[in-house]
Enzyme design. Structure first.
Site, PDB file in Angstrom:
ATOM      1  N   GLY A  67       0.819  -1.210   0.000  1.00 43.57           N
ATOM      2  CA  GLY A  67       0.000   0.000   0.000  1.00 43.57           C
ATOM      3  C   GLY A  67       0.848   1.253   0.000  1.00 43.57           C
ATOM      4  N   GLY A  69       0.658   5.218   1.367  1.00 47.75           N
ATOM      5  CA  GLY A  69      -0.011   6.260   2.125  1.00 47.75           C
ATOM      6  C   GLY A  69       0.319   7.622   1.563  1.00 47.75           C
ATOM      7  CB  VAL A  70      -0.741  11.013   2.568  1.00 46.00           C
ATOM      8  CG1 VAL A  70      -0.478  12.427   2.081  1.00 46.00           C
ATOM      9  CG2 VAL A  70      -2.207  10.663   2.393  1.00 46.00           C
ATOM     10  CG  PHE A  71       3.035  12.283   4.491  1.00 46.94           C
ATOM     11  CD1 PHE A  71       3.131  13.125   3.400  1.00 46.94           C
ATOM     12  CD2 PHE A  71       2.237  12.660   5.557  1.00 46.94           C
ATOM     13  CE1 PHE A  71       2.449  14.322   3.350  1.00 46.94           C
ATOM     14  CE2 PHE A  71       1.543  13.867   5.523  1.00 46.94           C
ATOM     15  CZ  PHE A  71       1.653  14.702   4.421  1.00 46.94           C
ATOM     16  CB  VAL A  74       3.297  -0.206   3.749  1.00 45.42           C
ATOM     17  CG1 VAL A  74       3.495  -1.440   4.636  1.00 45.42           C
ATOM     18  CG2 VAL A  74       3.062   1.028   4.624  1.00 45.42           C
ATOM     19  CG  ASP A 190      -5.784   8.868  11.375  1.00 40.03           C
ATOM     20  OD1 ASP A 190      -6.992   9.167  11.241  1.00 40.03           O
ATOM     21  OD2 ASP A 190      -5.044   8.594  10.422  1.00 40.03           O
TER      22      ASP A 190
END
Length: 401
Positions: A67, A69-71, A74, A190
């Site tokens: 995956g 993510g925004v930053f 993985v 979060d």
């Protein structure tokens, strides 16, 4: 959730994906290049362009992507030094950007604190293994788990949810994780199904992604902390916050687990507040008077002012002050085979979690001792397996070993 699902689940806490111009310089071993292409192993946004079979840090061979993510990115990897002892790991590769590196270092600090206080790995927070630098990217090595709760809901309970016994098992584990966070004075900030991982047998979960975590205490007031659907009202109103913000998020996850539906799918913070009031009634005026962002949503007489596009179309405004709250109960249906007493206790648990005033919201200690969690005492050691029921619902079948 239809065709909009990929859009409405976006995290507005992060905003737009980072596209920044790098400056030359060093930061604790991180060498940021002037070259806009970051050599040929980064893309233009600073994400690492890995390839399958690549070996990181001399002994982590990438086996699959997991995956983006925004930053960070993985990947799944095999630890070549582990032998037969749990060789699979997940590696979070942080973007090659100064602020992201600093954020990653804070996450490492949080993970180290949580892990050192849970040597026996019983507190349901993802196990941190190590960190290292690789080609100017900070990399976090974590235990590898099977899927997240968003995927569990979609695969086993889309639009209908999971069996209540499964929800109870997951609930207790989440509350144990919250207790661990509180003991370590950490706010996750979060919690959502995407950030809760389950093992291959789907009988154990763990909180993950501590990139937004903060130390408990006095923190900056911001209206976009926590992903929107799981955002507590005190965040939107601009009030001080503590561990109760994570309890609200967990409540949203538990409702979603049982029903297969998002409880507060507001398109904006203004829309979120309206949904909160529809469920629980008007906010206490004392609470509104203290909010840094109250005037964005309420007039000088503390009457709600609708600015959300969907609410404006419905002519929603001051009428909400006279709306009778529905409560959680009517939103939760009973399914064949459910224990009525257990279902009643589940509804009571959620009612106590979804208290608008964070000072009066259910605490984690109270949650762990709630009748829905404690249930009836059973002798022997309990095990659990996810099993299918008629009608497509699933539950965690418990048995004694």
């Amino acid at each position: 959730m239809g065709a909009r699902s990929s859009d409405i689940l976006c995290d507005d806490i992060f905003g737009v994906s980072p596209i920044r111009v790098q400056k030359s310089g060093n930061l604790e071993g991180m060498h940021v290049r002037k070259n806009s292409l970051r050599d040929n192993w980064d893309d233009e946004h600073g994400y690492y362009k890995y390839h399958l079979g690549e070996v990181l840090d001399g002994h982590y061979r990438i086996t699959a992507g997991s995956g983006k993510g925004v930053f960070s990115t993985v990947v799944q990897a095999k630890d070549l030094k582990a032998g037969e002892n749990d060789p699979e790991v997940a590696i979070k590769i942080i973007c090659n950007e100064k602020e992201r590196y600093k954020s990653g270092k804070r996450e490492v600090s949080v993970l180290e604190k949580l892990s050192s206080a849970d040597r026996e790995d019983k507190r349901h927070c993802v196990r941190f293994i190590s960190s290292f630098m690789y080609r100017d990217h900070l990399c976090l090595v974590l235990e590898s788990l099977h899927m997240n709760l968003r995927e569990v809901i979609k695969k086993f309970g889309r639009d209908i949810g999971l069996k209540l016994t499964a929800v109870r098992t997951y609930s207790k584990q989440l509350f144990i994780a919250l207790k661990h966070l509180k003991d370590c004075s950490i706010l996750h900030c979060d919690i959502k199904p995407d950030n809760i991982l389950v093992n291959g047998s789907r009988n154990m979960l763990k909180l993950c992604d501590f990139g937004s975590a903060l130390p408990a205490g006095i923190n900056d007031i911001t209206p976009i902390l926590v992903s929107r659907f799981y955002r507590a009202p005190e965040i939107i109103l601009g009030l001080p916050y503590d561990h109760s913000l994570d309890m609200w998020s967990v409540g949203c996850c538990l409702y979603e687990l049982y029903t297969g539906k998002i409880l507060f799918p507001g398109g904006t913070n203004n829309g979120m507040l309206w949904l909160h009031m529809e469920l629980k009634g008007p906010f206490p005026k004392k609470m509104l008077r203290k909010g840094a962002f109250t005037t964005q949503h309420f007039d000088q007489d503390l009457n709600f002012h609708a600015t959300d596009e969907n609410l404006v179309k419905k002519a929603v405004n001051k009428v909400c002050m006279n709306v009778k709250p529905s409560g959680v109960g009517p939103k939760i249906s009973s399914f064949p085979g459910e224990d009525p007493k257990m279902l009643s206790r589940f509804k009571d648990l959620l009612e106590k979690i979804f208290v608008l005033d964070p000072q009066k919201r259910l605490t984690v200690s109270q949650a762990l001792s709630h009748p829905f969690i404690t249930g009836r005492s059973m002798g022997g050691r309990k095990c659990a397996l996810l099993a299918e029921l008629p009608g497509g619902r699933y539950h965690i079948r418990q048995y004694l070993s």
